[in-house]
Design a protein around this motif. Structure first.
Motif, PDB file in Angstrom:
ATOM      1  N   MET A   1       0.848  -1.168   0.000  1.00  0.00           N
ATOM      2  CA  MET A   1       0.000   0.000   0.000  1.00  0.00           C
ATOM      3  C   MET A   1       0.898   1.237   0.000  1.00  0.00           C
ATOM      4  O   MET A   1       1.763   1.382   0.843  1.00  0.00           O
ATOM      5  CB  MET A   1      -0.902  -0.035   1.237  1.00  0.00           C
ATOM      6  CG  MET A   1      -1.786   1.171   1.363  1.00  0.00           C
ATOM      7  SD  MET A   1      -2.848   1.179   2.821  1.00  0.00           S
ATOM      8  CE  MET A   1      -4.054  -0.021   2.371  1.00  0.00           C
ATOM      9  N   GLU A   2       0.645   2.107  -0.908  1.00  0.00           N
ATOM     10  CA  GLU A   2       1.427   3.333  -1.002  1.00  0.00           C
ATOM     11  C   GLU A   2       0.911   4.364  -0.001  1.00  0.00           C
ATOM     12  O   GLU A   2      -0.159   4.214   0.586  1.00  0.00           O
ATOM     13  CB  GLU A   2       1.328   3.898  -2.408  1.00  0.00           C
ATOM     14  CG  GLU A   2       1.971   3.015  -3.454  1.00  0.00           C
ATOM     15  CD  GLU A   2       1.834   3.610  -4.840  1.00  0.00           C
ATOM     16  OE1 GLU A   2       1.560   4.823  -4.941  1.00  0.00           O
ATOM     17  OE2 GLU A   2       1.988   2.858  -5.796  1.00  0.00           O
ATOM     18  N   LEU A   3       1.693   5.412   0.163  1.00  0.00           N
ATOM     19  CA  LEU A   3       1.343   6.457   1.126  1.00  0.00           C
ATOM     20  C   LEU A   3       0.041   7.140   0.749  1.00  0.00           C
ATOM     21  O   LEU A   3      -0.821   7.374   1.607  1.00  0.00           O
ATOM     22  CB  LEU A   3       2.471   7.482   1.224  1.00  0.00           C
ATOM     23  CG  LEU A   3       2.233   8.646   2.179  1.00  0.00           C
ATOM     24  CD1 LEU A   3       2.108   8.138   3.605  1.00  0.00           C
ATOM     25  CD2 LEU A   3       3.325   9.669   2.069  1.00  0.00           C
ATOM     26  N   ASP A   5      -2.471   5.936  -0.964  1.00  0.00           N
ATOM     27  CA  ASP A   5      -3.587   5.026  -0.709  1.00  0.00           C
ATOM     28  C   ASP A   5      -3.922   4.973   0.779  1.00  0.00           C
ATOM     29  O   ASP A   5      -5.093   4.964   1.158  1.00  0.00           O
ATOM     30  CB  ASP A   5      -3.254   3.618  -1.208  1.00  0.00           C
ATOM     31  CG  ASP A   5      -3.107   3.556  -2.716  1.00  0.00           C
ATOM     32  OD1 ASP A   5      -3.662   4.432  -3.407  1.00  0.00           O
ATOM     33  OD2 ASP A   5      -2.422   2.624  -3.193  1.00  0.00           O
ATOM     34  N   PHE A   6      -2.900   4.942   1.612  1.00  0.00           N
ATOM     35  CA  PHE A   6      -3.121   4.918   3.056  1.00  0.00           C
ATOM     36  C   PHE A   6      -3.795   6.200   3.522  1.00  0.00           C
ATOM     37  O   PHE A   6      -4.748   6.152   4.317  1.00  0.00           O
ATOM     38  CB  PHE A   6      -1.795   4.720   3.790  1.00  0.00           C
ATOM     39  CG  PHE A   6      -1.918   4.828   5.277  1.00  0.00           C
ATOM     40  CD1 PHE A   6      -2.496   3.812   6.012  1.00  0.00           C
ATOM     41  CD2 PHE A   6      -1.471   5.960   5.944  1.00  0.00           C
ATOM     42  CE1 PHE A   6      -2.624   3.909   7.383  1.00  0.00           C
ATOM     43  CE2 PHE A   6      -1.587   6.071   7.310  1.00  0.00           C
ATOM     44  CZ  PHE A   6      -2.171   5.036   8.031  1.00  0.00           C
ATOM     45  N   LEU A   7      -3.319   7.343   3.043  1.00  0.00           N
ATOM     46  CA  LEU A   7      -3.915   8.615   3.449  1.00  0.00           C
ATOM     47  C   LEU A   7      -5.357   8.738   2.969  1.00  0.00           C
ATOM     48  O   LEU A   7      -6.223   9.225   3.700  1.00  0.00           O
ATOM     49  CB  LEU A   7      -3.071   9.779   2.940  1.00  0.00           C
ATOM     50  CG  LEU A   7      -1.705   9.931   3.598  1.00  0.00           C
ATOM     51  CD1 LEU A   7      -0.933  11.071   2.943  1.00  0.00           C
ATOM     52  CD2 LEU A   7      -1.833  10.155   5.084  1.00  0.00           C
ATOM     53  N   ALA A   8      -5.626   8.279   1.755  1.00  0.00           N
ATOM     54  CA  ALA A   8      -6.995   8.317   1.243  1.00  0.00           C
ATOM     55  C   ALA A   8      -7.904   7.404   2.062  1.00  0.00           C
ATOM     56  O   ALA A   8      -9.050   7.762   2.374  1.00  0.00           O
ATOM     57  CB  ALA A   8      -7.014   7.898  -0.221  1.00  0.00           C
ATOM     58  N   LEU A   9      -7.392   6.245   2.438  1.00  0.00           N
ATOM     59  CA  LEU A   9      -8.164   5.320   3.274  1.00  0.00           C
ATOM     60  C   LEU A   9      -8.447   5.919   4.642  1.00  0.00           C
ATOM     61  O   LEU A   9      -9.568   5.842   5.149  1.00  0.00           O
ATOM     62  CB  LEU A   9      -7.413   3.993   3.417  1.00  0.00           C
ATOM     63  CG  LEU A   9      -8.081   2.925   4.273  1.00  0.00           C
ATOM     64  CD1 LEU A   9      -9.359   2.449   3.612  1.00  0.00           C
ATOM     65  CD2 LEU A   9      -7.129   1.767   4.487  1.00  0.00           C
ATOM     66  N   MET A  10      -7.453   6.552   5.241  1.00  0.00           N
ATOM     67  CA  MET A  10      -7.636   7.134   6.565  1.00  0.00           C
ATOM     68  C   MET A  10      -8.590   8.330   6.537  1.00  0.00           C
ATOM     69  O   MET A  10      -9.426   8.485   7.424  1.00  0.00           O
ATOM     70  CB  MET A  10      -6.298   7.537   7.177  1.00  0.00           C
ATOM     71  CG  MET A  10      -5.483   6.374   7.674  1.00  0.00           C
ATOM     72  SD  MET A  10      -6.375   5.277   8.789  1.00  0.00           S
ATOM     73  CE  MET A  10      -6.768   6.373  10.123  1.00  0.00           C
ATOM     74  N   VAL A  11      -8.471   9.177   5.536  1.00  0.00           N
ATOM     75  CA  VAL A  11      -9.370  10.336   5.443  1.00  0.00           C
ATOM     76  C   VAL A  11     -10.808   9.874   5.250  1.00  0.00           C
ATOM     77  O   VAL A  11     -11.727  10.375   5.904  1.00  0.00           O
ATOM     78  CB  VAL A  11      -8.920  11.277   4.299  1.00  0.00           C
ATOM     79  CG1 VAL A  11      -9.992  12.292   3.974  1.00  0.00           C
ATOM     80  CG2 VAL A  11      -7.633  11.976   4.667  1.00  0.00           C
ATOM     81  N   SER A  12     -11.014   8.903   4.383  1.00  0.00           N
ATOM     82  CA  SER A  12     -12.377   8.415   4.183  1.00  0.00           C
ATOM     83  C   SER A  12     -12.895   7.693   5.424  1.00  0.00           C
ATOM     84  O   SER A  12     -14.075   7.809   5.766  1.00  0.00           O
ATOM     85  CB  SER A  12     -12.440   7.491   2.963  1.00  0.00           C
ATOM     86  OG  SER A  12     -11.615   6.360   3.144  1.00  0.00           O
ATOM     87  N   ALA A  13     -12.034   6.979   6.147  1.00  0.00           N
ATOM     88  CA  ALA A  13     -12.461   6.314   7.380  1.00  0.00           C
ATOM     89  C   ALA A  13     -12.834   7.342   8.452  1.00  0.00           C
ATOM     90  O   ALA A  13     -13.821   7.155   9.173  1.00  0.00           O
ATOM     91  CB  ALA A  13     -11.361   5.387   7.892  1.00  0.00           C
ATOM     92  N   ILE A  14     -12.075   8.413   8.557  1.00  0.00           N
ATOM     93  CA  ILE A  14     -12.386   9.450   9.545  1.00  0.00           C
ATOM     94  C   ILE A  14     -13.699  10.146   9.199  1.00  0.00           C
ATOM     95  O   ILE A  14     -14.530  10.382  10.081  1.00  0.00           O
ATOM     96  CB  ILE A  14     -11.219  10.450   9.652  1.00  0.00           C
ATOM     97  CG1 ILE A  14     -10.038   9.787  10.371  1.00  0.00           C
ATOM     98  CG2 ILE A  14     -11.642  11.717  10.381  1.00  0.00           C
ATOM     99  CD1 ILE A  14      -8.773  10.602  10.388  1.00  0.00           C
TER     100      ILE A  14
END
Length: 92
Positions: A1-3, A5-14
């Motif tokens: 997982m790239e950075l 992708d991780f940031l997009a996942l975290m923002v959408s989860a928040i």
């Protein structure tokens, strides 16, 4: 997982966790009719959001999404605790 992708996942989860926390807080407020402390409203709405999002992510088969929702819930709870702590100090 790239950075990214991780940031997009975290923002959408928040964002999803906050959205479901608002819904959970409305449900708790309607259920208990303001006979509950703000701490229990925050924790109850977080549990409501985590249960809904975990069921949704498990149904979709996205285990990484479950971990992201748990991490975002921890971040939100920590921020709300400290925000409430500092606001209570300013009122004194």
């Amino acid at each position: 997982m790239e950075l990214f992708d991780f940031l997009a996942l975290m923002v959408s989860a928040i964002i999803l966790t906050l959205l479901f926390m608002v819904i959970g807080e409305k449900v708790i407020s309607m259920t208990f009719r303001n006979n509950i402390t703000p701490f229990f409203k925050i924790v109850g709405s977080l549990v409501f959001a985590i249960v809904i999002l975990t069921a949704l992510m498990y149904g979709l088969g996205k285990i990484t999404g479950i971990y992201a929702c748990l991490l975002s819930g921890t971040i939100i709870l920590y921020n709300k605790y400290w925000l409430g702590h500092f606001l209570a100090e300013k009122e004194k």
